[in-house]
Design a protein around this motif. Sequence first.
Motif, PDB file in Angstrom:
ATOM      1  N   GLY A   9       0.799  -1.235   0.000  1.00 17.42           N
ATOM      2  CA  GLY A   9       0.000   0.000   0.000  1.00 17.42           C
ATOM      3  C   GLY A   9       0.826   1.277   0.000  1.00 17.42           C
ATOM      4  N   LYS A  10       2.096   1.171  -0.449  1.00 17.90           N
ATOM      5  CA  LYS A  10       2.906   2.400  -0.515  1.00 17.90           C
ATOM      6  C   LYS A  10       2.585   3.099  -1.833  1.00 17.90           C
ATOM      7  N   THR A  11       1.378   3.548  -1.896  1.00 15.27           N
ATOM      8  CA  THR A  11       0.830   4.068  -3.153  1.00 15.27           C
ATOM      9  C   THR A  11       0.423   5.531  -3.015  1.00 15.27           C
ATOM     10  N   ARG A  12       0.940   6.178  -1.989  1.00 17.15           N
ATOM     11  CA  ARG A  12       0.518   7.574  -1.759  1.00 17.15           C
ATOM     12  C   ARG A  12       1.667   8.557  -2.029  1.00 17.15           C
ATOM     13  N   TYR A  13       1.335   9.842  -1.940  1.00 18.28           N
ATOM     14  CA  TYR A  13       2.370  10.856  -2.114  1.00 18.28           C
ATOM     15  C   TYR A  13       3.469  10.690  -1.073  1.00 18.28           C
ATOM     16  N   THR A  14       4.670  11.068  -1.468  1.00 19.13           N
ATOM     17  CA  THR A  14       5.711  11.328  -0.473  1.00 19.13           C
ATOM     18  C   THR A  14       5.929  12.846  -0.487  1.00 19.13           C
ATOM     19  N   ALA A  15       6.927  13.336   0.253  1.00 20.63           N
ATOM     20  CA  ALA A  15       7.291  14.754   0.121  1.00 20.63           C
ATOM     21  C   ALA A  15       7.641  15.002  -1.348  1.00 20.63           C
ATOM     22  N   ALA A  16       7.423  16.225  -1.823  1.00 23.02           N
ATOM     23  CA  ALA A  16       7.678  16.530  -3.243  1.00 23.02           C
ATOM     24  C   ALA A  16       9.134  16.262  -3.624  1.00 23.02           C
ATOM     25  N   THR A  17      10.036  16.391  -2.670  1.00 24.37           N
ATOM     26  CA  THR A  17      11.462  16.178  -2.968  1.00 24.37           C
ATOM     27  C   THR A  17      11.836  14.691  -2.993  1.00 24.37           C
ATOM     28  N   GLY A  18      10.880  13.826  -2.693  1.00 25.31           N
ATOM     29  CA  GLY A  18      11.138  12.386  -2.793  1.00 25.31           C
ATOM     30  C   GLY A  18      11.188  11.693  -1.444  1.00 25.31           C
ATOM     31  N   LEU A  19      11.301  10.375  -1.519  1.00 28.20           N
ATOM     32  CA  LEU A  19      11.325   9.518  -0.336  1.00 28.20           C
ATOM     33  C   LEU A  19      12.565   9.869   0.506  1.00 28.20           C
ATOM     34  N   PRO A  20      12.383  10.259   1.779  1.00 26.85           N
ATOM     35  CA  PRO A  20      13.551  10.656   2.584  1.00 26.85           C
ATOM     36  C   PRO A  20      14.638   9.578   2.611  1.00 26.85           C
ATOM     37  N   GLU A  21      14.245   8.285   2.722  1.00 28.26           N
ATOM     38  CA  GLU A  21      15.263   7.209   2.773  1.00 28.26           C
ATOM     39  C   GLU A  21      16.103   7.207   1.498  1.00 28.26           C
ATOM     40  N   LEU A  22      15.451   7.470   0.373  1.00 28.44           N
ATOM     41  CA  LEU A  22      16.199   7.447  -0.891  1.00 28.44           C
ATOM     42  C   LEU A  22      17.115   8.666  -0.991  1.00 28.44           C
ATOM     43  N   ARG A  23      16.639   9.813  -0.515  1.00 29.14           N
ATOM     44  CA  ARG A  23      17.493  11.020  -0.523  1.00 29.14           C
ATOM     45  C   ARG A  23      18.750  10.756   0.306  1.00 29.14           C
ATOM     46  N   HIS A  24      18.549  10.141   1.466  1.00 20.40           N
ATOM     47  CA  HIS A  24      19.712   9.860   2.330  1.00 20.40           C
ATOM     48  C   HIS A  24      20.632   8.831   1.683  1.00 20.40           C
ATOM     49  N   ALA A  25      20.035   7.827   1.052  1.00 17.62           N
ATOM     50  CA  ALA A  25      20.851   6.768   0.443  1.00 17.62           C
ATOM     51  C   ALA A  25      21.670   7.326  -0.728  1.00 17.62           C
ATOM     52  N   VAL A  26      21.085   8.227  -1.509  1.00 13.83           N
ATOM     53  CA  VAL A  26      21.824   8.825  -2.635  1.00 13.83           C
ATOM     54  C   VAL A  26      22.992   9.655  -2.089  1.00 13.83           C
ATOM     55  N   ALA A  27      22.721  10.447  -1.060  1.00 14.31           N
ATOM     56  CA  ALA A  27      23.800  11.260  -0.471  1.00 14.31           C
ATOM     57  C   ALA A  27      24.907  10.350   0.067  1.00 14.31           C
ATOM     58  N   ALA A  28      24.517   9.272   0.759  1.00 14.98           N
ATOM     59  CA  ALA A  28      25.515   8.357   1.345  1.00 14.98           C
ATOM     60  C   ALA A  28      26.341   7.707   0.233  1.00 14.98           C
ATOM     61  N   ASP A  29      25.699   7.376  -0.879  1.00 15.44           N
ATOM     62  CA  ASP A  29      26.407   6.762  -2.004  1.00 15.44           C
ATOM     63  C   ASP A  29      27.482   7.718  -2.547  1.00 15.44           C
ATOM     64  N   GLN A  49      30.293   8.020  -0.045  1.00 17.59           N
ATOM     65  CA  GLN A  49      31.145   6.834   0.005  1.00 17.59           C
ATOM     66  C   GLN A  49      32.024   6.727  -1.251  1.00 17.59           C
ATOM     67  N   ARG A  50      31.434   6.968  -2.419  1.00 16.57           N
ATOM     68  CA  ARG A  50      32.214   6.781  -3.654  1.00 16.57           C
ATOM     69  C   ARG A  50      33.160   7.944  -3.945  1.00 16.57           C
ATOM     70  N   TYR A  51      32.739   9.159  -3.583  1.00 12.19           N
ATOM     71  CA  TYR A  51      33.528  10.328  -3.992  1.00 12.19           C
ATOM     72  C   TYR A  51      33.988  11.204  -2.824  1.00 12.19           C
ATOM     73  N   GLY A  52      33.596  10.823  -1.601  1.00 11.52           N
ATOM     74  CA  GLY A  52      33.951  11.669  -0.458  1.00 11.52           C
ATOM     75  C   GLY A  52      33.258  13.015  -0.510  1.00 11.52           C
ATOM     76  N   ALA A  53      32.012  13.033  -1.005  1.00  9.42           N
ATOM     77  CA  ALA A  53      31.254  14.293  -1.082  1.00  9.42           C
ATOM     78  C   ALA A  53      30.742  14.674   0.311  1.00  9.42           C
ATOM     79  N   PRO A  54      30.433  15.961   0.513  1.00  7.55           N
ATOM     80  CA  PRO A  54      30.052  16.393   1.866  1.00  7.55           C
ATOM     81  C   PRO A  54      28.536  16.426   2.111  1.00  7.55           C
ATOM     82  N   TRP A  55      27.746  15.835   1.221  1.00 10.16           N
ATOM     83  CA  TRP A  55      26.306  16.087   1.268  1.00 10.16           C
ATOM     84  C   TRP A  55      25.545  15.152   2.204  1.00 10.16           C
ATOM     85  N   SER A  56      24.372  15.645   2.675  1.00  9.18           N
ATOM     86  CA  SER A  56      23.421  14.797   3.414  1.00  9.18           C
ATOM     87  C   SER A  56      22.143  14.698   2.566  1.00  9.18           C
TER      88      SER A  56
END
Length: 389
Positions: free
Chosen positions: A59-79, A82-89
Amino acid sequence: MKLANRVQRVGESATLAVSRQAKELRASGIDVIDFSAGEPDFDSPPSAVEAACKALREGKTRYTAATGLPELRHAVAADYNQRYGAPWSGDNVVITVGGKAALFELALATVGVGDEVVIPLPYWVTFPEQVRLAGGDPVFVETSVDDGFRLRADAVCSRLSERTRVVILNSPSNPTGRLIERGDLEQIVERCAERGILVIADETYDRFVFGDEPFASAAPLAHRFGDVVVVVGSFSKTYAMTGWRIGYMLGPPDVVRAVGTIQSHATSNPTTFAMYGALAALGEAESRVEEMLRAYRGRRALIERLLADLPGVRCAAPVGAFYVFPEVSECYRDGRQGSVEFSRFLLEKARVAVVPGIAFGCDDHIRISFACSEERLQTGLDRIRDAIL
Ligand code: GLU
């Protein structure tokens, strides 16, 4: 009824137009070999498919925040950390409807009427059109085939003016496969930072690099130049998830806020269950990426060999991405002058779809995507050879 003026300023995406034509011909029973759109022929990772199905079932069929799923935002930043030593969250990330939407929303957020955006040439077809749609003017930095399409920092800096708002970089480059050298990249970012110019680095193909030359991402430069560095990426190419339409941008808070605001009125969040699939791909599909890289390596070696065998065709081996951009003007004749006519000739005579180089700013070239099997590459190049001899 009168359409808006901005529509007169742009044409349909040439990559998608040729791909549509090829699909139509195939649907009508004609065996076209399609080297047009850069679309991996691999299946999406099973872990992503399963996670998206599970999200739907749960049933994960509803809106998330307009900027996207928080877990995915964090996972992209962590990636990127990890790969480039970027400073982002995660707060520095917006998940978008493909990398294309990230770039479009960035253009809307940063470019106004009369503003200039510096773009290396050859360029991916959509960069200048998005700038025009935002009301701005693309300013091109020519690179030369004789220089292996190297983008030199001095050439970029000489095009900066009072009106420049943004520089778009694309490494590995679509269509040339060339990487930006670290020294050039640092110099460009440094000079832009001095002048408050945003650098948007489209690094969609960063996982597909073949040579010994290391890939230089703009991401770590955000430590020193955090106000002006933006990186755009996508799940489409990295994980063979083109139709899922999940991409992202990482960058400074004010840009993230502006893009998030625009996205809140444009698309709202990207499709929720697709974002769960992307999250699983990021966490669990690394071995698939490596498998694809190995396959592209083999295909690249094959196409390099086949092109070297074609009379009148000159091509540098790409260092990254999955395109070759051969110079073919020696094959031009009456009725097949210029890259548009020549591509039409290849489609009609050889039944091979390629994208005319003019769409990337270079009429002496065509673009061939090698995101297809070695067998298709061999057949397609054989057909091109028979047609031009
Ligand atoms: N980016 C890919 C290409 O250049 C896919 C099509 C498109 O969006 O342009 O072929």
